[in-house]
Design a protein around this motif. Structure first.
Motif, PDB file in Angstrom:
ATOM      1  N   UNK A 192      57.249   2.428  31.153  1.00 31.01           N
ATOM      2  CA  UNK A 192      57.842   1.112  31.371  1.00 31.01           C
ATOM      3  C   UNK A 192      59.106   1.197  32.222  1.00 31.01           C
ATOM      4  N   UNK A 193      59.937   2.184  31.932  1.00 27.72           N
ATOM      5  CA  UNK A 193      61.205   2.316  32.655  1.00 27.72           C
ATOM      6  C   UNK A 193      61.023   2.883  34.055  1.00 27.72           C
ATOM      7  N   UNK A 194      59.993   3.703  34.235  1.00 24.88           N
ATOM      8  CA  UNK A 194      59.824   4.395  35.512  1.00 24.88           C
ATOM      9  C   UNK A 194      59.152   3.567  36.593  1.00 24.88           C
ATOM     10  N   UNK A 195      58.591   2.415  36.217  1.00 27.00           N
ATOM     11  CA  UNK A 195      57.902   1.563  37.196  1.00 27.00           C
ATOM     12  C   UNK A 195      58.478   0.159  37.137  1.00 27.00           C
ATOM     13  N   UNK A 196      58.707  -0.424  38.291  1.00 26.26           N
ATOM     14  CA  UNK A 196      59.221  -1.794  38.342  1.00 26.26           C
ATOM     15  C   UNK A 196      58.144  -2.759  37.885  1.00 26.26           C
ATOM     16  N   UNK A 197      58.548  -3.768  37.111  1.00 26.75           N
ATOM     17  CA  UNK A 197      57.605  -4.794  36.673  1.00 26.75           C
ATOM     18  C   UNK A 197      57.334  -5.809  37.775  1.00 26.75           C
ATOM     19  N   UNK A 198      58.301  -5.948  38.669  1.00 26.85           N
ATOM     20  CA  UNK A 198      58.163  -6.862  39.805  1.00 26.85           C
ATOM     21  C   UNK A 198      58.235  -6.072  41.106  1.00 26.85           C
ATOM     22  N   UNK A 199      57.429  -6.477  42.069  1.00 27.06           N
ATOM     23  CA  UNK A 199      57.475  -5.887  43.401  1.00 27.06           C
ATOM     24  C   UNK A 199      58.474  -6.668  44.261  1.00 27.06           C
ATOM     25  N   UNK A 200      58.902  -6.104  45.399  1.00 28.98           N
ATOM     26  CA  UNK A 200      59.892  -6.796  46.246  1.00 28.98           C
ATOM     27  C   UNK A 200      59.485  -8.213  46.655  1.00 28.98           C
ATOM     28  N   UNK A 201      58.182  -8.474  46.739  1.00 26.12           N
ATOM     29  CA  UNK A 201      57.740  -9.818  47.136  1.00 26.12           C
ATOM     30  C   UNK A 201      57.670 -10.785  45.958  1.00 26.12           C
ATOM     31  N   UNK A 202      58.103 -10.328  44.776  1.00 25.12           N
ATOM     32  CA  UNK A 202      58.103 -11.192  43.606  1.00 25.12           C
ATOM     33  C   UNK A 202      56.841 -11.112  42.776  1.00 25.12           C
ATOM     34  N   UNK A 203      55.836 -10.414  43.282  1.00 22.04           N
ATOM     35  CA  UNK A 203      54.586 -10.269  42.536  1.00 22.04           C
ATOM     36  C   UNK A 203      54.797  -9.406  41.288  1.00 22.04           C
ATOM     37  N   UNK A 204      53.983  -9.668  40.276  1.00 23.46           N
ATOM     38  CA  UNK A 204      53.926  -8.802  39.106  1.00 23.46           C
ATOM     39  C   UNK A 204      53.186  -7.518  39.497  1.00 23.46           C
ATOM     40  N   UNK A 205      53.759  -6.386  39.123  1.00 22.34           N
ATOM     41  CA  UNK A 205      53.159  -5.082  39.428  1.00 22.34           C
ATOM     42  C   UNK A 205      52.040  -4.818  38.421  1.00 22.34           C
ATOM     43  N   UNK A 206      50.829  -5.200  38.764  1.00 18.54           N
ATOM     44  CA  UNK A 206      49.739  -5.097  37.794  1.00 18.54           C
ATOM     45  C   UNK A 206      49.246  -3.672  37.616  1.00 18.54           C
ATOM     46  N   UNK A 207      49.502  -2.801  38.569  1.00 21.73           N
ATOM     47  CA  UNK A 207      49.141  -1.391  38.381  1.00 21.73           C
ATOM     48  C   UNK A 207      49.883  -0.816  37.173  1.00 21.73           C
ATOM     49  N   UNK A 212      50.099  -9.673  41.701  1.00 18.58           N
ATOM     50  CA  UNK A 212      49.854 -11.101  41.850  1.00 18.58           C
ATOM     51  C   UNK A 212      51.057 -11.884  41.378  1.00 18.58           C
ATOM     52  N   UNK A 213      51.153 -13.120  41.806  1.00 20.31           N
ATOM     53  CA  UNK A 213      52.214 -13.973  41.300  1.00 20.31           C
ATOM     54  C   UNK A 213      51.926 -14.290  39.839  1.00 20.31           C
ATOM     55  N   UNK A 214      52.969 -14.545  39.080  1.00 22.67           N
ATOM     56  CA  UNK A 214      52.786 -14.833  37.663  1.00 22.67           C
ATOM     57  C   UNK A 214      51.900 -16.058  37.468  1.00 22.67           C
ATOM     58  N   UNK A 215      52.085 -17.076  38.301  1.00 22.87           N
ATOM     59  CA  UNK A 215      51.264 -18.286  38.184  1.00 22.87           C
ATOM     60  C   UNK A 215      49.789 -17.979  38.420  1.00 22.87           C
ATOM     61  N   UNK A 216      49.502 -17.153  39.428  1.00 22.70           N
ATOM     62  CA  UNK A 216      48.114 -16.812  39.728  1.00 22.70           C
ATOM     63  C   UNK A 216      47.492 -16.019  38.582  1.00 22.70           C
ATOM     64  N   UNK A 274      48.834 -15.816  45.443  1.00 26.07           N
ATOM     65  CA  UNK A 274      48.010 -14.687  45.861  1.00 26.07           C
ATOM     66  C   UNK A 274      47.814 -13.679  44.729  1.00 26.07           C
ATOM     67  N   UNK A 275      46.672 -12.993  44.795  1.00 22.87           N
ATOM     68  CA  UNK A 275      46.406 -11.830  43.956  1.00 22.87           C
ATOM     69  C   UNK A 275      45.916 -10.739  44.881  1.00 22.87           C
ATOM     70  N   UNK A 276      46.541  -9.583  44.818  1.00 26.76           N
ATOM     71  CA  UNK A 276      46.254  -8.500  45.760  1.00 26.76           C
ATOM     72  C   UNK A 276      45.395  -7.421  45.113  1.00 26.76           C
TER      73      UNK A 276
END
Length: 475
Positions: free
Chosen positions: A388-403, A45-49, A34-36
């Motif tokens: 970089x430190x203030x925002x998680x790179x991954x969201x709880x569902x495993x998606x990459x935090x693209x924001x 989105x997932x890294x693969x997507x 998925x990509x949100x």
């Protein structure tokens, strides 16, 4: 800067519109995770997507802002070589049908877009290709594209030649910096004796025009900025993706040019302090102070905030600030104004306002001089670090935090606009050589020189001078 580099203006609150996605690519994405989106902006989105989304097809090419953003920050999750391998593999596999003739037609159709993607990669992130595996993968892809399209094969050859020239220039630059550092590292043990005997030249004997010295400092700043790769900002702070158990790419951080630029800031600060503390006579020290205040003002007017802050830092070092008799001979009104502009309170709000003004001037500029914006570099690094430190790179569902990735790209792309400016001023090799090679005092040597020119005022300073005399070599 290469024309394929995205500009900061491309990164709006909704930097990637998914209308084209629905038109061309939605079926492929559904196969890779998925990509949100929120308000038509990619947010996760997932890294693969995300990797699949980077791969061109016959009727799809990723938005350039997406290409830059993902190539920049994907290294938070995987090594550039891993990304390169997967992109090339996907490109080959999605056009494989088992029919050799059909495969050749498909390769011919997609080849120009694959060349475009690799061109953006090699021109914007050339240092990734210092890795021999990246070059090998590039060569293999070139041979693959040659099967379907001779024009694309030639374009790949030209792209590779440009890349090799860029990497050669980088190697020469790093060798030159190493040579300069070795020359400047000469211990200045005899400086005091030479100064006393009138043998040592000082900055005023080399250049007594504040505007010209500010111009030469701007040359050094822009030269060194031009060799900093955008990926170095991410690699300076990056931590390997916690979901990946492979050995960390960032244990050997590739930030050589960024670190060299920070070292230049420190050198300039110590050079300023050395030039002020060295003269035996008070009037000469006061003249050096006044001169550097004027240089700092000219740097501000040019838009060279990094040299400005380095000069202010040098004048605020304790061996200089304690020279009360010297400061009493100087009109500090101009210095007070400059300090106000670079005041760290309210998160450097005054400086940020001035930077915004310089940036606006650059956008509407009619000359290269008006385009110059050289940020206070340590603060830029700090801003990116806290983002970089203030925002998680991954969201709880495993998606990459693209924001988060969009915001990182926005800050780094602004830097790319600043570093592309060609310095419009004439070079003075004698002045430049002096600035980058003349020996400077260490902190201990500065303190001792300060005590020798204006004696200790209390028991603590007397004890400090006594200790320094025991540890600092004397000519």
């Amino acid at each position: 800067m290469p024309p394929t580099t995205p500009y900061a203006g491309k990164f709006s609150p909704s930097p990637y519109n998914n209308n084209n996605l629905h038109k061309y690519h939605q079926p492929v994405e559904a196969s890779y995770g998925d990509m949100c989106y929120h308000d038509n902006s990619l947010v996760s989105g997932s890294l693969e997507a995300l990797i699949q989304h980077l791969v061109p097809t016959v009727d799809y090419y990723p938005d350039r802002s997406y290409v830059f953003t993902f190539l920049l920050s994907s290294r938070l999750f995987l090594h550039p070589f891993e990304l390169m391998s997967r992109v090339c593999h996907l490109c080959v596999e999605q056009h494989r049908s088992g029919d050799l003739l059909l495969d050749k037609i498909r390769i011919r159709d997609v080849a120009p877009k694959m060349v475009q993607l690799l061109t953006e990669w090699t021109e914007t992130f050339p240092y990734d290709f210092r890795d021999e595996r990246m070059m090998r993968c590039l060569k293999e892809m070139s041979h693959h594209l040659a099967r379907g399209d001779e024009y694309s094969w030639r374009a790949m050859q030209q792209m590779t030649q440009r890349l090799i020239r860029r990497l050669a220039a980088l190697g020469q630059y790093e060798e030159a910096i190493a040579t300069l550092n070795a020359s400047a590292a000469e211990r200045p043990t005899a400086l005091k004796a030479k100064q006393q005997s009138g043998q040592r030249s000082d900055v005023l004997s080399v250049c007594d025009d504040a505007f010209i010295l500010a111009q030469q400092l701007t040359h050094i700043e822009l030269d060194r900025l031009s060799f900093i790769g955008p990926e170095e900002f991410i690699q300076a702070f990056g931590v390997k993706d916690p979901l990946d158990n492979h050995k960390s790419f960032f244990r050997k951080r590739k930030t050589t040019n960024l670190e060299a630029y920070v070292a230049w800031f420190n050198r300039l600060s110590y050079l300023v302090a050395t030039e002020i503390c060295m003269p035996v006579k008070k009037k000469h020290r006061a003249r050096a102070l006044e001169f550097f205040i004027d240089v700092a003002r000219e740097c501000f007017n040019i838009g060279n905030f990094n040299s400005l802050m380095a000069i202010i830092t040098g004048m605020n070092m304790s061996p200089v600030s304690r020279l009360k008799k010297t400061w009493s001979k100087v009109n500090t009104d101009k210095f007070d104004i400059l300090e106000h502009q670079m005041d760290p309170s309210s998160n450097f709000s005054n400086y940020r306002t001035a930077l915004q003004g310089a940036t606006q001037r650059s956008i509407t500029a009619h000359s290269n001089q008006e385009k110059i914006v050289i940020p206070f570099f340590s603060l830029l690094i700090k801003d990116i670090y806290f983002l970089n430190e203030g925002c998680a790179s991954r969201l709880p569902n495993g998606h990459v935090n693209f924001e988060k990735l969009w915001e990182l790209a926005k800050q780094v792309s602004e830097f790319l606009v600043w570093r592309q400016v060609t310095c419009p001023f004439d070079r003075d090799r004698k002045i430049l050589q002096y600035l980058v090679t003349t020996p400077v005092f260490t902190e201990d040597e500065l303190h001792l020189a300060s005590y020798e020119t204006e004696g200790p005022e209390n028991h603590m300073e007397k004890d400090s001078r006594r200790s320094l005399r025991c540890v600092v070599p004397v000519a």
